[in-house]
Each structure stands twice: as structure tokens, then as C-alpha cells.
Design an enzyme around this catalytic site. Sequence first.
Site, PDB file in Angstrom:
ATOM      1  N   ARG A   1       3.401  10.854   6.558  1.00  0.00           N
ATOM      2  CA  ARG A   1       4.368  10.040   6.920  1.00  0.00           C
ATOM      3  C   ARG A   1       5.277  10.609   7.915  1.00  0.00           C
ATOM      4  O   ARG A   1       5.685   9.893   9.066  1.00  0.00           O
ATOM      5  CB  ARG A   1       5.442   9.517   5.731  1.00  0.00           C
ATOM      6  CG  ARG A   1       4.794   8.883   4.682  1.00  0.00           C
ATOM      7  CD  ARG A   1       5.818   8.489   3.353  1.00  0.00           C
ATOM      8  NE  ARG A   1       5.130   7.609   2.254  1.00  0.00           N
ATOM      9  CZ  ARG A   1       4.554   8.207   1.470  1.00  0.00           C
ATOM     10  NH1 ARG A   1       4.811   9.465   1.160  1.00  0.00           N
ATOM     11  NH2 ARG A   1       4.289   7.553   0.272  1.00  0.00           N
TER      12      ARG A   1
ATOM     13  N   ASP B   1       8.365   3.406  -5.337  1.00  0.00           N
ATOM     14  CA  ASP B   1       7.849   4.683  -5.962  1.00  0.00           C
ATOM     15  C   ASP B   1       7.937   4.436  -7.658  1.00  0.00           C
ATOM     16  O   ASP B   1       7.099   4.732  -8.288  1.00  0.00           O
ATOM     17  CB  ASP B   1       8.403   5.945  -5.369  1.00  0.00           C
ATOM     18  CG  ASP B   1       8.244   6.470  -4.063  1.00  0.00           C
ATOM     19  OD1 ASP B   1       7.024   5.900  -3.499  1.00  0.00           O
ATOM     20  OD2 ASP B   1       9.078   6.664  -3.558  1.00  0.00           O
TER      21      ASP B   1
ATOM     22  N   ARG C   1       5.336   2.162  -8.892  1.00  0.00           N
ATOM     23  CA  ARG C   1       3.968   2.722  -9.107  1.00  0.00           C
ATOM     24  C   ARG C   1       4.150   3.686 -10.048  1.00  0.00           C
ATOM     25  O   ARG C   1       3.142   3.517 -10.833  1.00  0.00           O
ATOM     26  CB  ARG C   1       3.729   3.634  -7.704  1.00  0.00           C
ATOM     27  CG  ARG C   1       3.444   3.018  -6.382  1.00  0.00           C
ATOM     28  CD  ARG C   1       3.113   3.798  -5.588  1.00  0.00           C
ATOM     29  NE  ARG C   1       2.387   3.150  -4.418  1.00  0.00           N
ATOM     30  CZ  ARG C   1       2.993   3.262  -3.104  1.00  0.00           C
ATOM     31  NH1 ARG C   1       3.496   4.517  -2.546  1.00  0.00           N
ATOM     32  NH2 ARG C   1       2.085   2.576  -1.982  1.00  0.00           N
TER      33      ARG C   1
END
Length: 306
Positions: free
Chosen positions: A86, A146, A149
Site C-alpha cells: 500500500r 480488517d 475479514r
Amino acid sequence: KKVTVVGAGNVGATAAQRLAEKQLCDVVLVDIAEGLPQGKALDLAEAAPIEKHDACLTGTNDYGETAGSDIVIITAGIPRKPGMSRDDLLKTNSDIMKSVVKNIAEKSPDAILIIVSNPLDAMCHVAFEASGFDKKRVIGMAGVLDSARFRCFIARELNVSVENTHAFVLGGHGDTMVPLPRFSTVAGIPITELMSKDRIDALVDRTRTGGAEIVSLLKTGSAFYAPASAAVEMAESILKDKKKILPCAVYLEGEYNINGLFIGVPVKLGSTGIEEVIEIELKDDEAADLQKSADAVRSLVDAMAA
Ligand code: NAI
């Protein structure tokens, strides 16, 4: 209510679809690419009779049409490709972020910004400085994704409904993110009581590399369905003043012993933006992981200034 989504790419267009189909607001989709936001907005509007909603969807290259937005979700920028981190997106996306935020701040001075572009925490910093907005109105999306997930992996591992799960992932949106198993539960029971440490560690590792896993599968871009869902959950809590407590990247001034930096922590999201930073008591190792993550974010922010 009016929400502008900047960037009519994968994340932006999917967020526009979810906002409209959940009947949360009217949506303006903006992009520099000519025809792209117009075409996607029209296509989404033509689905409305079937999806049964009356949200007004507009696509434009002109910020004039975004004026008076309550929320602006910023997804403009390039996504990563296989092999990229990223952080490799820093220079390109910070220039894009500056120009987008300048336009937005001029047309919607009272808007709440939800930042999505990567590298997330550094882009929040750019948006905060370029807008001059109060810190309560600049919020980064990372922790909700996140955590989702992590929840998905927990539910699959234990063969239970994802609806039974809750999770907290704090810290920066990168390899140093901090999933907190002690505060991650199934039907209210911490996963630390339901699984061995080895099994939890494997889920934590998969969460940390969850974005890269999708990038390597897709090969042509990065995740967008779950990121769009996460941004829309944050927008919904603000639009409906739900006061949900969600992990978001926010500007800290002393909370969690972090100062002058955007980093993911639990906050309460309501109609005025960030209504409260929730300080949970961390154990020494958890606090150390959070500081390490903050150091990684700080070095990126410093690199931008250099
Ligand atoms: P994409 O490439 O599908 O869409 C990006 C769009 O931004 C393109 O349509 C492009 O024309 C537009 N754009 C570029 N410069 C612009 C400008 N100056 N003004 C307006 N629009 C501009 O990319 P995707 O997959 O939608 O990802 C967008 C960003 O979100 C990436 O930086 C990606 O890394 C980030 N992301 C962040 C996540 C997070 O958890 N925070 C999760 C997923 C993606």
C-alpha cells in the site's frame, strides 16, 4: 441526505450501489475520467426500478454538483497490483488526495470525510491538512474492513454464523495492523476461550495479509466489495446517527499514548462524525503492537513531508 463518492472505480461505484440500494441517501459519483461516473450512475439508476429504491444517482466530472454533501467518501487514486505494498502508492495518491479535498472543502465545507484511498492512514493525514476540517470530520476506513475479514475467518474456522461474531482490529492499515483476539468474540465469548493460540495466530496472520491475498487472486486490482461495505457501514452510522462503535482511523492527540497521528482505534460514529474515542485498556503486548504500528504510520507521514 446527500453523499458524494469521489472515484467511480471499483470501490467507489460499489459504495454508490450499496448506498442507493440501502436507501440511505442520494449519491453523486465524481471522477476525473470523462463518462465513467456518468455511465455508472446511469446504469445504477436504471437498476432502481428492479431494486426498488428512489435514490437519485448522478455522475459527474464537475464538483459543482457535489455542493452541500453531508458525507464525502474518497476512493480516488490508484490501487495496488501484485507485488506492491500500500505504501508504494504514497506519492501518486497524496497528490490526487490534495486536489480532491481542495475541491470538496470548497463546495461542501460542512461535510464529513470518509477516506478510503491508500496508504490509508497517511491519506487521512493529507485530507486533514488539505481540508482544514475539525478532526471529528475526517475519518479513515480500514478497521471495519480488517475486522470484517477477521470475523469472516473466525466464523469459517468455527463453523458458526458471521452474525455471531464481533472483532476489533486496531492500528494502521498495513502489515502492522493489530487484531485483538481478547476483544474478538463469538456470541459474546472471546475467541481466546474457543480456540487454541495456534489456530488464532493463523487467523490473525491471514487477516493481516487479507488485502494481499485478494490482490494476488485478482491480479488486476484490489478488493472492493468488502471495502465498499465497510465504508457504507460507517456512512450509515453517521447518516442515521446510530452511534455505532467501530474501529476507524482517527487523529489522535494523546489517546492510546499516540499524538498527532491518524491510527485505527474504536470510535463512536454519529451525526457529527467522531463523537467519542473509546479507550480500551490494552495489555502490554497489545499496547506495544499498537505503538509499533503507529511508528510505521509516522515514518510514512514523515516521508511525505521530506
Ligand atoms: P480503481 O482504480 O478501480 O478506482 C479509482 C478511481 O479513482 C478511478 O476511476 C480513477 O479514474 C479515479 N481517480 C484518479 N484520480 C482522480 C482524481 N484526481 N479525481 C477523481 N477521481 C480520480 O481503484 P479502487 O479499487 O476503487 O481503489 C481505490 C483506492 O482505494 C485505492 O487507493 C485503493 O488502494 C484504496 N482501497 C483502500 C481500502 C481500505 O481498506 N482503506 C480497501 C480497498 C481499496
